[in-house]
Design an enzyme around this catalytic site. Structure first.
Site, PDB file in Angstrom:
ATOM      1  N   CYS B 415       7.156  -8.971  -2.491  1.00  0.00           N
ATOM      2  CA  CYS B 415       5.944  -9.440  -1.832  1.00  0.00           C
ATOM      3  C   CYS B 415       4.755  -9.574  -2.780  1.00  0.00           C
ATOM      4  O   CYS B 415       3.944 -10.485  -2.639  1.00  0.00           O
ATOM      5  CB  CYS B 415       5.606  -8.543  -0.655  1.00  0.00           C
ATOM      6  SG  CYS B 415       5.453  -6.823  -1.088  1.00  0.00           S
ATOM      7  N   HIS B 459       3.650  -3.200   1.482  1.00  0.00           N
ATOM      8  CA  HIS B 459       3.634  -4.654   1.528  1.00  0.00           C
ATOM      9  C   HIS B 459       2.325  -5.161   0.926  1.00  0.00           C
ATOM     10  O   HIS B 459       1.339  -4.425   0.850  1.00  0.00           O
ATOM     11  CB  HIS B 459       3.756  -5.104   2.992  1.00  0.00           C
ATOM     12  CG  HIS B 459       4.008  -6.563   3.159  1.00  0.00           C
ATOM     13  ND1 HIS B 459       4.992  -7.231   2.475  1.00  0.00           N
ATOM     14  CD2 HIS B 459       3.394  -7.504   3.940  1.00  0.00           C
ATOM     15  CE1 HIS B 459       4.991  -8.502   2.825  1.00  0.00           C
ATOM     16  NE2 HIS B 459       4.020  -8.696   3.717  1.00  0.00           N
ATOM     17  N   ASP B 475       0.408 -14.544   5.068  1.00  0.00           N
ATOM     18  CA  ASP B 475       1.439 -13.706   4.430  1.00  0.00           C
ATOM     19  C   ASP B 475       2.489 -14.614   3.801  1.00  0.00           C
ATOM     20  O   ASP B 475       3.389 -15.102   4.486  1.00  0.00           O
ATOM     21  CB  ASP B 475       2.070 -12.774   5.451  1.00  0.00           C
ATOM     22  CG  ASP B 475       2.960 -11.743   4.766  1.00  0.00           C
ATOM     23  OD1 ASP B 475       3.263 -11.913   3.568  1.00  0.00           O
ATOM     24  OD2 ASP B 475       3.349 -10.765   5.437  1.00  0.00           O
TER      25      ASP B 475
END
Lengths: 334, 660
Positions: B415, B459, B475
């Protein structure tokens, strides 16, 4: 290891306690048992404090748990230490006469309501003696006290205590059964006064030949009889202990006379006389004893020896022979 | 039955069985430190223990004073060289362990022994500096029991009681101490904050997000199954795509690493929109001042001492060094006047002057082809989605132009790679953008009705500034791997990739077991480890005591401990006649058994009369009745009794059966 000196802390109370005389059987209970932390317990408390501070500082919840658990352990240990004495019944047996320099054995009998391990007995500054009361019923054991001087040894108050199970607390109690033990003078042998089979008539001893010793029969054992006169073989066939009796006809009669001894010191004279009594008795020769104002007609045997030694033990002391006789008793085999 | 004078301290003291017990207990007490202490120290500790044991068997001599001093000095020097200090948590524990062990070579009197035992209790405490888990607690309780056995064993100057009796006694004492412990634990006034300065390494080794992000930082964290925090929701559990827990906002980029500016407090007036979600977080200590909250927290709902920052992250003054519990309410959006302050805009557009030329070129190209900022963002996301980008826990290492290398060469990342390169492209295209790190998703424990968020759920995502809308969450990971957001990390990783063990999907019953275990741990954390001043005060408030002061607590504490000791005293000192009591109870059991078959002992009936009557009624039991009655009479009325008789009697009664 008793670090908190009770006597120093509470002199008046201590005096009150010590003046109290117990009779018969006492039971250790709330009124008699004292309990205080030992030095070990105080160190433990310091450790707990350190652990508490560490737990606070580092916010260790389990540190709190451990510290509080150990604190609880200490408190519970106090109850168990107290319980280790509580309910124990105590009574005094007797003490057989000993010679000065020996250990007097004051028999004490205990009756514990349950298993009571590691009970200590302490007299004055002597090292403690330990007894484990693990069986139901009466258990007896001697309290050993050094007999240093002739005469009556009166230990008066002694301490019974316990640190069990954790040693963090000490529970103790005082007892004074008015026990006493007759201490004979320490026997001394005089090289100038040899006593043998053929003792010659040297100046100090008036010897009178009365014939050889003779075994004359058996009688029932009496308290105070010397164990070596016990007729073990004959006793084993009977219900009771038997003592051999000896007649002393015809043997040379020895006179042990205070006046004839040249030593200036009273104690030495008494010691020498005691040594002579023992030697004569060992040889089974009849002997008489002359002390200022007192005379013991010649004889031999346990009772005679006892009378002579008692006279020597109490020479010049206020106590009388008569009172002594009542107190001399031997405890039953435990 | 003689009495011996006090044992004198001979060279062979303490006796081998006692010494062996002490050595074994100490070895077991040190054992959990084995992984933390340097190897040489562990070897030394083991050698000293072995030496003491062999010396007791007279196979080795005891060291003299000088050898001992040299050994202590050398080992202390070793610790100093190892840790560069003698203070602090790790060095302190090492030194303490060393000194306790060396004390074994110097056991001269009973005093030394009990000092070692007390130090042993303290040693148990040092383990809690590292872990307070349930397992360790159980183990150390066992060690405490062993040390207490040692204390009992060394408190008997003469013969030892049978070991079994001592084991039982130790357990009995500790169990009786438990109520006292509970009262003290609940009532002892807690204070917040340390009494003195803590060593700098006091809370070392706690995992969590750091205050910067570079390629690899989060994927590294994702390997850990350590719990980051647990969340209890007052209402319904929000769906996974809403479970974004914000920790930090990073808006400074140096070409490789994203880091944070000093946060400023939220000044804007906020009007929550929609329905709020009320929840309580139990945060594991991470030694950083931030508190994760779900997007977006209502400042009015936050705990005392914490602050909502302008970027919607929440911080407090001190680092979180103990497990912390706090409640908050979050809304999916806020209306009102969200403003950008004067220096916010250049910050949100800042890029290093050089580097990553291909990415800059790509951004310019895409921006030119886009209608507006939002369209531009969507074009970049589409690129992530359509081109062969791979979501992986093991991304390749990147060089100096990390964004270029990732976007055009490797195309494998976690991520932080996607968020980092997305934010870079946005900024390069003139759209204010920033990185948000935190946690996303989590696993719901139905058993305990709470959400477990692990470090593995760490994350990173991004936010871009859109005119009239303010900061909008984007995201990029969702574009590459939507399942990461919806189903968690385990489902998002490629099939061939080796997962950390805990991330693999276990069998249902194992999952159930895991949940039960975590629920237990959670309760443990909440009620035992998390019992602090705040909990103490709120507990007593809930019990109706109002706001309780420490003076009140002190009084209750004394009353509580006093009454427990009183009860215990009643309990232990009642029935003083244990021997007789045992006999009486056994005889009563014997009578009850006969009564059950119709042979009832009369109120004034003596045991012998009763036996005679019973024998005629049950001739088949006559020999047993006879034997039991005889022994009973002997034990109760005889002059003599032996412990063995009591035991025999109890056995005989236990075996006495009235069945035909």
């Amino acid at each position: 290891m008793l670090t908190l000196n009770f006597q120093r802390l509470f002199p008046l109370l201590s005096k009150l306690i010590s003046s109290h005389r117990d009779s018969g059987t006492i039971e250790l209970n709330r009124k008699r048992i004292y309990i205080l932390p030992t030095r070990r317990g105080l160190v433990f408390a310091v450790f707990l404090l350190a652990m508490l501070l560490g737990s606070i500082n580092y916010a260790l919840s389990l540190g709190f748990v451990l510290t509080f658990l150990l604190a609880g352990l200490g408190l519970v240990g106090m109850l168990h230490t107290y319980r280790n004495l509580a309910g124990v019944k105590m009574s005094a047996g007797g003490a057989a006469p000993v010679f000065a320099g020996e250990m007097a054995e004051f028999y004490l009998c205990f009756d514990a309501p349950g298993a009571r391990p590691a009970i200590g007995l302490r007299w004055q500054k002597q090292p403690p003696q330990w007894i484990d009361l693990l069986e139901p019923g009466q258990q007896c054991a001697p309290l050993l006290i050094p007999a240093t001087q002739r005469g009556w040894l009166v230990p008066s108050r002694f301490t019974v205590f316990t640190n069990f199970p954790l040693g963090l607390f000490r529970a103790w109690s005082y007892a004074d059964f008015g026990m006493r033990c007759l201490v004979y003078p320490k026997p001394l042998t005089n090289p100038l006064l040899p006593l043998g089979e053929n003792a010659d008539q040297s100046g100090a001893l008036a010897t009178q030949q009365e014939g050889a010793e003779d075994f004359s029969g058996l009688r029932e054992y009496r308290l105070g009889d010397a164990p070596r006169h016990v007729a073990w073989k004959a006793s084993s066939k009977n219900e009771v202990l038997l003592t051999k009796q000896f007649a002393t006809p015809g043997a040379a009669t020895l006179w042990f006379d205070w006046q004839i001894l040249r030593e200036p010191d009273t104690e030495t004279r008494l010691s020498l006389l005691a040594g002579m009594v023992l030697e004569a008795e060992r040889l089974q020769q009849a002997y008489g004893l002359r002390l200022p104002g007192k005379e013991y007609a010649p004889g031999v045997g346990v009772a005679h020896q006892e009378a002579c030694l008692t006279a020597l033990a109490l020479f010049g002391k206020a106590d009388t022979e008569h009172a002594a006789a009542k107190n001399i008793s031997f405890p039953r085999e435990s | 039955m003689g009495i011996r004078a006090r044992r004198t301290v001979a060279p062979s003291w303490p006796p081998l069985p006692l010494l062996s017990g002490l050595l074994a207990t100490l070895a077991l007490a040190i054992a959990p430190h084995a992984l933390r202490l340097p190897l040489w120290l562990i070897v030394l500790v083991a050698a000293v223990i072995a030496w003491r044991y062999l010396a007791a068997q007279e196979k080795l001599p005891m060291p003299n004073k000088w050898m001992l001093l040299t050994l202590a000095a050398a080992a202390t020097l070793g610790i100093l060289l190892q840790y560069h200090t003698l203070f602090g948590r790790d060095a302190g524990v090492a030194l303490f362990t060393l000194m306790v062990t060396l004390k074994l070579l110097e056991l001269k009197s009973a005093r030394d022994v009990w000092l070692v035992i007390f130090l042993g209790y303290f040693l148990v405490l040092t383990h809690f500096l590292y872990s307070q888990s349930l397992f360790l607690a159980a183990y150390l309780f066992f060690i405490t029991w062993l040390f207490t056995i040692n204390l009992i064993a060394f408190s008997q100057p003469r013969a030892q009681l049978p070991w079994r009796t001592q084991f039982k006694l130790s357990a009995q004492l500790l169990l009786q101490a438990v109520p006292v412990m509970l009262v003290l634990f609940v009532l002892f006034p807690r204070i917040s904050g340390p009494l003195w300065g803590l060593p700098s390494d006091a809370f070392a080794g706690q995992t969590g997000l750091s205050d910067s992000m570079a390629p690899g930082t989060i994927s590294h964290l994702a390997q850990s199954d350590a719990v980051a925090f647990r969340v209890e929701y007052a209402g319904k559990l929000p769906s996974p795509i809403l479970r974004y827990f914000r920790v930090l906002v990073l808006d400074r980029f140096d070409g490789r690493t994203w880091s944070a500016h000093r946060a400023r407090p939220m000044n804007d007036t906020l009007q929550p929109r929609g329905e709020g979600t009320r929840y309580t977080v139990t945060l594991e200590p991470h030694n950083k001042p931030w508190l994760p909250v779900m997007d977006f927290a209502d400042p009015a709902s936050l705990p005392l001492g914490s602050q909502l920052n302008a970027d919607f992250s929440v911080t407090q003054k001190e680092s979180v060094q103990q497990r912390k519990r706090y409640s908050a309410t979050s809304y999916s959006a806020f209306g009102g006047t969200l403003t950008m302050e004067a220096d916010d805009l250049p910050r949100a557009l800042q890029l290093p002057p050089t580097g990553n030329p291909r990415a800059r070129e790509l951004a310019r190209e895409l921006r030119r082809a886009s209608r507006d900022d939002l369209d531009f963002a969507n074009k970049v996301l589409a690129k992530f989605h359509n081109e062969p980008f791979v979501y992986t826990l093991q991304p390749p290492r990147l060089g100096s132009d990390s964004v270029d290398e990732f976007l055009f060469d490797t195309r494998r990342g976690f991520c932080e790679h996607y968020a980092g390169s997305f934010a870079y492209l946005m900024r390069a295209g003139g759209v204010p953008a920033r990185i948000v790190t935190g946690y996303q998703g989590g696993e719901f424990n139905q058993l305990g009705n709470y959400l477990i968020v692990r470090q593995a759920d760490a994350h990173a995502w991004t936010e871009i500034w859109l005119d009239h809308r303010g900061w909008v969450r984007v995201d990029p990971t969702a574009a590459v791997s939507p399942s990461r957001i919806e189903q968690g990390i385990a489902s998002a990783l490629p099939a061939g990739e080796a997962l950390p063990l805990f991330l693999r999907e276990p069998s249902p019953w194992l999952k159930q077991l895991q949940f039960s275990w975590d629920t237990l741990n959670n309760r443990w954390n909440q009620w035992v480890l998390g019992y602090d001043q705040e909990r103490q005060v709120s507990l007593f408030a809930r019990l109706g005591f109002g706001i309780i002061s420490w003076q009140d607590l002190g009084v209750y504490l004394l009353i509580g401990v006093g009454s427990i000791i009183g009860l215990l005293a009643l309990f232990t000192l009642r029935g003083r006649a244990e021997f007789t009591g045992k006999v009486e109870r056994a005889y009563a059991a014997f009578c009850t058994r006969l009564a059950r078959v119709g042979i009832v002992r009369g109120v004034a009936e003596g045991p012998l009369d009763f036996a005679t009557r019973a024998k005629t009624l049950r001739p088949d039991l006559a020999p047993r009745i006879e034997a039991i009655t005889r022994l009973y009479v002997a034990l109760r009325y005889g002059a003599e009794a032996k412990l063995e008789w009591v035991r025999n009697f109890m056995q005989m009664v236990a075996r006495f059966k009235t069945k035909r």
